[in-house]
Design a protein around this motif. Sequence first.
Motif, PDB file in Angstrom:
ATOM      1  N   ARG A  70      -2.126   8.095   2.420  1.00 51.38           N
ATOM      2  CA  ARG A  70      -3.280   8.065   3.329  1.00 51.38           C
ATOM      3  C   ARG A  70      -3.966   6.701   3.330  1.00 51.38           C
ATOM      4  NH1 ARG A  70      -4.853  11.076  -1.108  1.00 51.38           N
ATOM      5  NH2 ARG A  70      -6.664  10.261  -2.272  1.00 51.38           N
ATOM      6  N   VAL A  71      -3.854   5.938   2.233  1.00 45.29           N
ATOM      7  CA  VAL A  71      -4.440   4.600   2.182  1.00 45.29           C
ATOM      8  C   VAL A  71      -3.712   3.676   3.153  1.00 45.29           C
ATOM      9  CG1 VAL A  71      -4.949   2.608   0.727  1.00 45.29           C
ATOM     10  CG2 VAL A  71      -5.186   4.921  -0.200  1.00 45.29           C
ATOM     11  N   SER A  72      -2.382   3.756   3.161  1.00 44.65           N
ATOM     12  CA  SER A  72      -1.597   2.941   4.094  1.00 44.65           C
ATOM     13  C   SER A  72      -1.875   3.352   5.534  1.00 44.65           C
ATOM     14  CB  SER A  72      -0.100   3.091   3.792  1.00 44.65           C
ATOM     15  OG  SER A  72       0.674   2.348   4.704  1.00 44.65           O
ATOM     16  N   ARG A 100       0.065   2.987  -3.457  1.00 46.75           N
ATOM     17  CA  ARG A 100      -1.124   3.808  -3.268  1.00 46.75           C
ATOM     18  C   ARG A 100      -0.752   5.106  -2.550  1.00 46.75           C
ATOM     19  NH1 ARG A 100      -4.455   3.402  -6.322  1.00 46.75           N
ATOM     20  NH2 ARG A 100      -6.220   3.882  -4.977  1.00 46.75           N
ATOM     21  N   ALA A 124      -9.317   0.145   2.867  1.00 42.22           N
ATOM     22  CA  ALA A 124      -8.121  -0.185   3.643  1.00 42.22           C
ATOM     23  C   ALA A 124      -8.416  -0.121   5.139  1.00 42.22           C
ATOM     24  CB  ALA A 124      -6.979   0.772   3.281  1.00 42.22           C
ATOM     25  N   THR A 144      -8.954   1.501  -1.875  1.00 42.58           N
ATOM     26  CA  THR A 144      -9.262   2.864  -1.472  1.00 42.58           C
ATOM     27  C   THR A 144      -9.002   3.039   0.027  1.00 42.58           C
ATOM     28  OG1 THR A 144     -11.569   2.313  -0.990  1.00 42.58           O
ATOM     29  CG2 THR A 144     -11.045   3.002  -3.240  1.00 42.58           C
ATOM     30  N   GLU A 145      -9.069   4.280   0.471  1.00 41.92           N
ATOM     31  CA  GLU A 145      -8.824   4.582   1.880  1.00 41.92           C
ATOM     32  C   GLU A 145      -9.853   3.913   2.782  1.00 41.92           C
ATOM     33  OE1 GLU A 145      -8.275   8.556   4.701  1.00 41.92           O
ATOM     34  OE2 GLU A 145      -8.446   8.731   2.517  1.00 41.92           O
ATOM     35  N   LEU A 148       0.824  -1.209   0.000  1.00 38.34           N
ATOM     36  CA  LEU A 148       0.000   0.000   0.000  1.00 38.34           C
ATOM     37  C   LEU A 148       0.862   1.263   0.000  1.00 38.34           C
ATOM     38  CD1 LEU A 148      -2.849  -0.962   2.510  1.00 38.34           C
ATOM     39  CD2 LEU A 148      -3.015  -0.768   0.024  1.00 38.34           C
TER      40      LEU A 148
END
Length: 221
Positions: free
Chosen positions: A36-38, A33, A119, A115-116, A29
């Motif tokens: 903010r997703v991680s 990505r 996740a 997506t956030e 992630l």
Amino acid sequence: MTTAIVLSLPIAFGLALAAMPMVMLSTVLITTRPARVSYAFVGGWVGGLIAAGAVVLTVVDVIALAAEPTWWVGALKLTLGVLLVVLAVRKWRARPRNGQDPTLPRWMAAAQTMTEARALRLGFLLAAANPKNLALVAAGATVIADATPRVHEQVIALIVFAVVASLTVGAPAVVRVALADSADRTLDAAGTWMTRHNAAIMAAVLLVLGVALIGNGAATL
């Protein structure tokens, strides 16, 4: 409270080491990505650990109000220890043999487009609903409840437990911030190594924690 934290830390560190698939997902992630997703995944993971631990603490505290906890706390630790040993054996037997590529969960493949919000949900569910993680969280929460009857001390100890247990899952995000441009190469190498040795590492961690809980539970009975 200090006793509760100290006694639960070995299990928290064990959970941090046993969370290798989640570390790999966090690595994917943070490298593919938006950051903010991680961060959402890590937040969901921490929240899942705290939620599952809170449920266990509540159940243990309710039972403790009705009966002397000495014998059943030992029995619970013993049962969780046996469960962890069984999981360790299953993980070891399922490890990839020489020349075989490890099989990754389907949700790993979905990381490229995650997506956030997804996740966050996935992190929560993997922490709170995965049998292996749930067994370790239950073991840690039981140790905390056995160490102190004060609710506020239990809450603080549980938060510390969840944060320590999340150190490895949050590590890729920290590496990205610390190493900036060179982070991808470092994370890719770490992810490849963890993927190859994931089963063996998890089996060893689960076995050690299981044997420790069996010994602790047997001594309490």
